[in-house]
Scaffold this motif. Sequence first.
Motif, PDB file in Angstrom:
ATOM      1  N   ARG A 171      -2.938   4.437  -5.074  1.00  0.00           N
ATOM      2  CA  ARG A 171      -2.713   5.528  -4.102  1.00  0.00           C
ATOM      3  C   ARG A 171      -3.766   6.723  -4.358  1.00  0.00           C
ATOM      4  O   ARG A 171      -3.572   7.016  -5.768  1.00  0.00           O
ATOM      5  CB  ARG A 171      -1.258   6.164  -3.833  1.00  0.00           C
TER       6      ARG A 171
ATOM      7  N   ASP B 130      -5.864  10.939   1.857  1.00  0.00           N
ATOM      8  CA  ASP B 130      -4.613  10.391   1.259  1.00  0.00           C
ATOM      9  C   ASP B 130      -4.375   8.908   1.652  1.00  0.00           C
ATOM     10  O   ASP B 130      -4.140   8.839   2.930  1.00  0.00           O
ATOM     11  CB  ASP B 130      -3.229  11.305   1.689  1.00  0.00           C
TER      12      ASP B 130
ATOM     13  N   LYS C 248      -3.368  -2.460  -6.713  1.00  0.00           N
ATOM     14  CA  LYS C 248      -3.364  -1.257  -5.643  1.00  0.00           C
ATOM     15  C   LYS C 248      -3.047   0.035  -5.980  1.00  0.00           C
ATOM     16  O   LYS C 248      -2.250   0.244  -7.234  1.00  0.00           O
ATOM     17  CB  LYS C 248      -2.105  -1.607  -4.601  1.00  0.00           C
TER      18      LYS C 248
ATOM     19  N   VAL D 194       0.510   1.881  -8.104  1.00  0.00           N
ATOM     20  CA  VAL D 194       1.569   2.068  -6.991  1.00  0.00           C
ATOM     21  C   VAL D 194       2.476   0.641  -7.504  1.00  0.00           C
ATOM     22  O   VAL D 194       3.583   0.703  -7.372  1.00  0.00           O
ATOM     23  CB  VAL D 194       0.904   1.644  -5.700  1.00  0.00           C
TER      24      VAL D 194
ATOM     25  N   GLU E  52      -3.860   4.521   0.295  1.00  0.00           N
ATOM     26  CA  GLU E  52      -3.661   3.539  -0.313  1.00  0.00           C
ATOM     27  C   GLU E  52      -4.828   2.251  -0.172  1.00  0.00           C
ATOM     28  O   GLU E  52      -5.406   1.958   0.940  1.00  0.00           O
ATOM     29  CB  GLU E  52      -2.137   2.722  -0.202  1.00  0.00           C
ATOM     30  N   THR E  53      -5.303   2.113  -1.428  1.00  0.00           N
ATOM     31  CA  THR E  53      -6.356   0.895  -1.505  1.00  0.00           C
ATOM     32  C   THR E  53      -6.102   0.073  -2.750  1.00  0.00           C
ATOM     33  O   THR E  53      -5.100   0.398  -3.540  1.00  0.00           O
ATOM     34  CB  THR E  53      -7.594   1.582  -1.476  1.00  0.00           C
TER      35      THR E  53
END
Length: 569
Positions: A106, A134, A104, A160, A136-137
Amino acid sequence: MKYFTFLICLFFLTNTFAQKVKTGNERVTEYVSANRVLWKAGLVKNEAQLLKTGTGQADVSNKSICILENKKEGKASILLDFGKELQGGVQIVTGIWGGNKPIKIRLRFGESASEAMSDIGGKGGATNDHAIRDLETVLPWLGIAEIGNTGFRFVRIDLVEEDIKLVLKEVRAIAKYRDLVYQGSFNSSDTLLNKIWKTGAYTVQLNMQDYLWDGIKRDRLVWVGDLNPEISTINVVFGYNEVVPKSLDFAKNTTPLPEWMNGISAYSMWWIINQRDWYYHNGNLKYLQEQQAYLTPLINQLIQKIDKDNREKLDGQRFLDWPSSEDPKAIHAGLQAMMVLALQAGGDLSTKLGDLSTAKKCTDALIRLKKYIPAHNNSKQAAALLSLAKLLDAKQANQVLSDGGAKNFSTFFGYYMLQAKANANDYQGAINIIREYWGAMLNLGATTFWEDFNMDWTKNAGRIDELVPDGKIDIHGAYGAYCYIGFRHSLCHGWAAGPTPWLTEHVLGISVVEPGCSVVRIKPNLGDLKFAEGSFPTPMGLIKVKHQKMADGTIKSIIDAPKGIKILR
């Protein structure tokens, strides 16, 4: 030797652009490597790898990689600068790490360095309005991810999760734009003016996406008033492009009468003016005829908005531009002038369409409107429009426009303020304003022109391409009003491109007199320039001019025009 030169050129191209993919009707996707690491935090190793030209392909070698690792000492982050404003997203190519599981991150995009470092709703009021910038992925193990669709120059990546290692092979911007030839050109003895002309052209080019947008981060919409400076820019830089009629038709098809385009009465008037400007440049009578079923009732609707005292009584949102939006007297004066300009354009188009009845209605309405002249209330917006509508003496209007130089100029209506200064033959004053106002954005690191700008903002301001030093003001996060507070402010807005068409029209002196550029006037105004030269696209080919100021102050011109174009001097 020729082969060696070829290799050098090939090396330059491949190191500038990793890949360019055609997608039809001149739109391309280009993969661009970052040109510097602006900041990093935590454990980041071999970040210079991310500045190398990439291939977009993962491989099992796990060599030449950048590592971000989170340990107890802190979390890893990196901020990349791609060198100029772009529209699109980012491609991330990963390597091999233990566990084979996604990781993960950001991801933050920014038009300024400080926007990429900001938090949604935090200081500076960053947002995800219109385009997510902006988020999270997760990134795949040994794979490729393509993320984002917004306007940006900077990208920040944060790791993250706790106690994790991310292996990066490449991070490339995905730039999506129309791959267009700059048929029009402008070159002069002033390198700043040359750069301003090109920056306006590039600003509009980025906004030429599926439709002609106002901004590539925000709003990404077809605002019809914003289209006017953009269409003027397209006419002098690119010539015909399908995005213009497509966008004008979109506005028409989504606004059944008696509604106003975008809910703003002035924007329906801008639609008429845009149709006139587009027809005069391209001369496409068939396309104009397709507009008649909408144009004629819109003209009649406008005429009904003149009261018994010959004053405009327009409803809908009463708007010129944001800086004038709290001045009802200026808005009234501006709308009175807009009625004149729109009905002049509507009458002209009706005549070209053979609709003499509607043309006469326009003439009669114009006689009425000109009997009432509202006060400009010392508004530069109102004074400019009143001058262009010939409701105010050009020199009197110029006194208002000249007060304080670029003070109270605006990015959108600055174009019409420049036009009004030309109307008063104050070409040097307009050139000075362009240098002062639009030049100030470039001095602050801009590569495209902004949604709004105020000269007062420049005091002790940091550049947008740097992290703001202690003691400096964050010009992007600290300023703005109305719809553009703080980081919500768009730094690539097509309505700010006015100097580009203005310099072509008034310094090169090229203006269209008859539809299809069949008759063109060339009357240069060099001001303090020693020379100015350039080209102008027409449906029949390029007009090329070169103007040289002689020792006695006269101008010697060389003009090369295609056959079929009559040149007036």
